[in-house]
Motif scaffolding. Sequence first.
Motif, PDB file in Angstrom:
ATOM      1  N   ARG A   1       0.842  -1.200   0.000  1.00  0.00           N
ATOM      2  CA  ARG A   1       0.000   0.000   0.000  1.00  0.00           C
ATOM      3  C   ARG A   1       0.879   1.253   0.000  1.00  0.00           C
ATOM      4  NH1 ARG A   1      -5.323  -1.137   3.756  1.00  0.00           N
ATOM      5  NH2 ARG A   1      -5.849  -3.174   2.831  1.00  0.00           N
ATOM      6  N   PRO A   2       0.390   2.329  -0.619  1.00  0.00           N
ATOM      7  CA  PRO A   2       1.202   3.565  -0.686  1.00  0.00           C
ATOM      8  C   PRO A   2       1.606   4.072   0.689  1.00  0.00           C
ATOM      9  CG  PRO A   2      -0.647   3.674  -2.221  1.00  0.00           C
ATOM     10  CD  PRO A   2      -0.869   2.446  -1.394  1.00  0.00           C
ATOM     11  N   SER A   3       0.694   3.996   1.673  1.00  0.00           N
ATOM     12  CA  SER A   3       1.006   4.522   3.001  1.00  0.00           C
ATOM     13  C   SER A   3       2.004   3.662   3.749  1.00  0.00           C
ATOM     14  CB  SER A   3      -0.289   4.628   3.829  1.00  0.00           C
ATOM     15  OG  SER A   3      -0.938   3.363   3.885  1.00  0.00           O
ATOM     16  N   GLY A   4       2.305   2.484   3.211  1.00  0.00           N
ATOM     17  CA  GLY A   4       3.259   1.614   3.899  1.00  0.00           C
ATOM     18  C   GLY A   4       4.599   1.527   3.218  1.00  0.00           C
ATOM     19  N   GLN A   5       4.800   2.328   2.143  1.00  0.00           N
ATOM     20  CA  GLN A   5       6.043   2.222   1.386  1.00  0.00           C
ATOM     21  C   GLN A   5       7.263   2.550   2.230  1.00  0.00           C
ATOM     22  OE1 GLN A   5       6.506   1.197  -1.871  1.00  0.00           O
ATOM     23  NE2 GLN A   5       4.364   0.557  -1.731  1.00  0.00           N
ATOM     24  N   GLY A   6       7.191   3.575   3.044  1.00  0.00           N
ATOM     25  CA  GLY A   6       8.358   3.980   3.834  1.00  0.00           C
ATOM     26  C   GLY A   6       8.357   3.441   5.245  1.00  0.00           C
ATOM     27  N   CYS A   7       7.451   2.538   5.552  1.00  0.00           N
ATOM     28  CA  CYS A   7       7.315   2.030   6.928  1.00  0.00           C
ATOM     29  C   CYS A   7       8.400   0.996   7.225  1.00  0.00           C
ATOM     30  CB  CYS A   7       5.927   1.420   7.097  1.00  0.00           C
ATOM     31  SG  CYS A   7       5.600   0.802   8.762  1.00  0.00           S
ATOM     32  N   ARG A   8       9.103   1.187   8.337  1.00  0.00           N
ATOM     33  CA  ARG A   8      10.087   0.195   8.785  1.00  0.00           C
ATOM     34  C   ARG A   8       9.365  -0.946   9.490  1.00  0.00           C
ATOM     35  NH1 ARG A   8      12.878   3.422  12.858  1.00  0.00           N
ATOM     36  NH2 ARG A   8      14.068   1.517  13.246  1.00  0.00           N
ATOM     37  N   LEU A   9       9.760  -2.185   9.204  1.00  0.00           N
ATOM     38  CA  LEU A   9       9.105  -3.370   9.758  1.00  0.00           C
ATOM     39  C   LEU A   9       9.995  -4.041  10.791  1.00  0.00           C
ATOM     40  CD1 LEU A   9       7.688  -4.935   6.457  1.00  0.00           C
ATOM     41  CD2 LEU A   9       6.501  -3.442   8.085  1.00  0.00           C
ATOM     42  N   VAL A  10       9.418  -4.330  11.961  1.00  0.00           N
ATOM     43  CA  VAL A  10      10.123  -5.031  13.036  1.00  0.00           C
ATOM     44  C   VAL A  10       9.273  -6.224  13.445  1.00  0.00           C
ATOM     45  CG1 VAL A  10      11.057  -4.884  15.368  1.00  0.00           C
ATOM     46  CG2 VAL A  10      11.202  -2.902  13.833  1.00  0.00           C
ATOM     47  N   ALA A  11       9.881  -7.416  13.469  1.00  0.00           N
ATOM     48  CA  ALA A  11       9.159  -8.649  13.804  1.00  0.00           C
ATOM     49  C   ALA A  11       9.208  -8.904  15.296  1.00  0.00           C
ATOM     50  CB  ALA A  11       9.758  -9.837  13.049  1.00  0.00           C
ATOM     51  N   LEU A  12       8.071  -9.374  15.840  1.00  0.00           N
ATOM     52  CA  LEU A  12       7.987  -9.830  17.229  1.00  0.00           C
ATOM     53  C   LEU A  12       7.627 -11.318  17.194  1.00  0.00           C
ATOM     54  CD1 LEU A  12       5.801  -6.958  18.756  1.00  0.00           C
ATOM     55  CD2 LEU A  12       8.299  -7.122  18.748  1.00  0.00           C
ATOM     56  N   SER A  13       8.405 -12.156  17.902  1.00  0.00           N
ATOM     57  CA  SER A  13       8.134 -13.594  17.832  1.00  0.00           C
ATOM     58  C   SER A  13       8.693 -14.315  19.041  1.00  0.00           C
ATOM     59  CB  SER A  13       8.754 -14.194  16.548  1.00  0.00           C
ATOM     60  OG  SER A  13       8.575 -15.592  16.517  1.00  0.00           O
ATOM     61  N   GLY A  14       8.025 -15.392  19.390  1.00  0.00           N
ATOM     62  CA  GLY A  14       8.560 -16.277  20.422  1.00  0.00           C
ATOM     63  C   GLY A  14       9.580 -17.246  19.860  1.00  0.00           C
ATOM     64  N   TYR A  15       9.733 -17.280  18.538  1.00  0.00           N
ATOM     65  CA  TYR A  15      10.704 -18.163  17.884  1.00  0.00           C
ATOM     66  C   TYR A  15      11.961 -17.367  17.587  1.00  0.00           C
ATOM     67  CZ  TYR A  15       6.533 -21.004  17.171  1.00  0.00           C
ATOM     68  OH  TYR A  15       5.402 -21.726  17.363  1.00  0.00           O
ATOM     69  N   GLY A  16      13.086 -17.848  18.092  1.00  0.00           N
ATOM     70  CA  GLY A  16      14.307 -17.058  17.959  1.00  0.00           C
ATOM     71  C   GLY A  16      15.495 -17.811  17.409  1.00  0.00           C
ATOM     72  N   GLN A  17      15.260 -18.897  16.665  1.00  0.00           N
ATOM     73  CA  GLN A  17      16.386 -19.623  16.105  1.00  0.00           C
ATOM     74  C   GLN A  17      16.875 -18.933  14.838  1.00  0.00           C
ATOM     75  OE1 GLN A  17      16.129 -23.905  16.127  1.00  0.00           O
ATOM     76  NE2 GLN A  17      14.408 -23.883  17.538  1.00  0.00           N
ATOM     77  N   ALA A  18      18.033 -19.394  14.360  1.00  0.00           N
ATOM     78  CA  ALA A  18      18.659 -18.737  13.211  1.00  0.00           C
ATOM     79  C   ALA A  18      17.733 -18.733  12.001  1.00  0.00           C
ATOM     80  CB  ALA A  18      19.979 -19.434  12.877  1.00  0.00           C
TER      81      ALA A  18
END
Length: 652
Positions: free
Chosen positions: A600-617
């Motif tokens: 979406r146009p409003s999300g083009q410059g949005c930085r994405l950060v993941a949140l998860s209980g899974y932390g393997q490589a």
Amino acid sequence: MNTDKPLLAGLVDSGACLHDASTFDLADFVENAVEGLHRVGPDGTILWANRAELHMLGYEWDEYVGRHIAEFHDDPATIDYILATLLSGGVLYDQPARLRCKDGSIKHVLIHSNGHFEEGRLRHTRCFTRDATERHERDVALAQRDAMLLNAPVATALLMGPELRFHLANRRYCELVDCADLLGRTFDEAFPRLSGSGVTGEIKRVFATGVPYHAEELALTRLDADGQPHERYFKFSLEPLAGADGRPEGVIVVAVEVTEHVRSRQAIERAHRERERLLVDLSAASQAKDEFLAMLGHELRNPLSPIVTALQLMRMRGDGAHGREGEIIQRQVDHLVRLVDDLLDVSRVTRGKIELKVERIALARVTAKAVEMASLLVEQRRHQLQVEVEPGLEWEGDPVRLAQVVSNLLTNAARYTEPGGQLWLRARRDGPDALEISVRDTGIGLAPEVREQVFELFFQGKRGIDRAEGGLGIGLALVKNIVELHGGSVQAHSAGRGLGSEFVVRLPLRSAALVLAPAEPLPAVVAAGAPQRVLLVDDNADGADTLGRLLRAHGHTVEVYYDPVSALAALERFSPTVALLDIGLPVLDGYQLAARIRARPSGQGCRLVALSGYGQAADHARSQAAGFERHLVKPVDPIDAARVVAAAPPTD
């Protein structure tokens, strides 16, 4: 050798007419015949012999004629039988005999003979002598062949002629086929139940073509003593037997029972298949275990995340969270986080996936951190802990993992020592290139048979009904794995049950083949940055709300949503600069939601950060591939989360 005159004289004695031309023709015929001919008187004296007879034995006329026939026979019994038969008017045909030659050799011959009688009296005998040396040698060879087959150590039979009749069958063959009456019978007559079977067909084919046949495991079904069918296996060979002219004469049958061998091989093959099946099952079970532990870690981290964030908020508001109660809560949360980390480390241990972050550090700092991590249990059980660390001792390795090693050893010692016991932690240099860390206790000790088992995954010693010792049975397995990753070793010592234990870790001062990683300490205070519009999406309401309040406390504008559909509906209006997305969302997972935002146009410059209980490589790699800037593992460190949100966007 001139025998003409004696031969003519012999014919005159017989009343032949010398002037009769036919008489001379007869004399010439018998004299030059290829068969040996001689005439013997009634007393056994040789009266006449032709050239072939004399040549066959190598004698001159006067060396042979006029002598008693017995002088030339090697077997007295044979000549006695011959003379007695002829005197009685009998006839001999193919009578085997052995004659002595002039050179001393023995000639095997066949004699045909009958008598000439006048007025009932034997006047002389007419004898034909045929050289049978080749026949004798052939008979000897055949006899030797038959003897060899009869005495063969394996089951052997000889079938002769186009009818394939049994010429011989040795004892082992008769026992094998459970039939003693075989000689003279055809194969089909002896084994009518096999008539038309593959065995009969192969025997006939070998006889007809002269091409041998071999079967390594020929299966035949026979009835046992109880009348039940029993399958037996044979190594079966059919060899053609050709005569002197090259034509087929018979077939040699050789059979070796290999039933036990086949049964053993089949058992091994079944065991191999079972092993393969078990390996598949174990692999599936191991994968299921890893998936379960990862899911368990995820589920445990979800409730821990809002607790950690709430504690940080309480500290920021200064509402008493720094009191003793707050410290207790923090220690317990830290302990839970360590348990979750240990659970997730199990799958890494089994696959050798633990990664070390190496740096040079004072060993005293590592042991101090380990003591801090284990202090809660030590205090609860009222143990006295003595710590001795060699001053100035530095070490190169992963300080977090070594602290985990020492903490696990201290925790293990505290669990298996009665309340009020003694614990010792010592660290010193061990030679110029190594160090030694030991943890000793006055606890229940170790029996000799479990000193190695204690390092196995999920192994636990005998527990009381109240499980006062606690733990998951993975701490020492992690210790061993981490120590060996650093090129070291760990050993357990104990004088026996009730006499305490000591665990000794030896490590190289420098971790060879590892690259030093610069330390990256997190700042205690988050540097102020430009306020961000943060879109926070997490279906764990407590976790989302507490993290949202924390980010607002740092000056950011935050909108919290518990489902991806509502978040997408607010995207155009809110135009976030940063989106913190839980990966395990309902309807749309975090990866799918990230793709919708970027589309979406409003999300083009949005930085994405993941949140998860899974932390393997693999989880970090998948997030990066999906376009996430960072992958934060729950429970999220509040300071780390605030720092990531406030950070400047990465430049291309």
